[in-house]
Design an enzyme around this catalytic site. Sequence first.
Site, PDB file in Angstrom:
ATOM      1  N   PRO A  28      -3.601 -10.918  23.314  1.00 52.57           N
ATOM      2  CG  PRO A  28      -1.632 -12.168  23.244  1.00 52.57           C
ATOM      3  CD  PRO A  28      -2.309 -11.037  23.975  1.00 52.57           C
ATOM      4  CB  CYS A  29      -8.229 -13.429  22.914  1.00 53.47           C
ATOM      5  SG  CYS A  29      -8.949 -12.178  21.870  1.00 53.47           S
ATOM      6  CG  HIS A  30      -4.647 -13.097  17.845  1.00 46.01           C
ATOM      7  ND1 HIS A  30      -4.447 -11.996  18.670  1.00 46.01           N
ATOM      8  CD2 HIS A  30      -3.436 -13.428  17.341  1.00 46.01           C
ATOM      9  CE1 HIS A  30      -3.161 -11.686  18.650  1.00 46.01           C
ATOM     10  NE2 HIS A  30      -2.528 -12.533  17.856  1.00 46.01           N
TER      11      HIS A  30
END
Length: 176
Positions: free
Chosen positions: A142-144
């Site tokens: 989850p780089c978001h």
Amino acid sequence: MTGNEVQDETITWQTGHCYLGEILVARALNGVCAVLPGESPEELVTELARRFPDAILEHANNSRADWFADVMSYLIDSRKPLSVQLDLRGTDFQCRVWRALQEIPSGCSASYGEIARRMGMPTASRAVAGACAANPLAVVVPCHRVLHRDGSLSGYRWGIKRKQAVLSHEQGLSER
């Protein structure tokens, strides 16, 4: 691309559709190695071939494949545990960052600096941002969930609109 691809490896892929648009999920022998959102299946297969130039790409042609169904289910509700094995391919530093990102719960966020500090490298926030940009596993790594230190949205490999869409989707899940 990162030195840990395997010559003549077979990577199986399947596409589907969700709130992010078209999604390609790819699986190698050791697990899911790519989750790519985009505009069309053709664009996504081209991106997969660019990421894995020495691989033999095979269309799974089976939307019931467990690995594909599990990733698509996770995209719908990221609060559920992901049961598929991930095949993280990157430098040692990138893989460390990606594992740290997986510790950020759905509906929460962290700054690049916070991730760097958690890793014991307080001055590495730009390097963390670079690792986020290289992430081939959208949403499942989850780089978001990584924002500027002031909480504002920053760049996202698949576009700010998609980053906002994932964050809004996850926020909606946490409010249920």
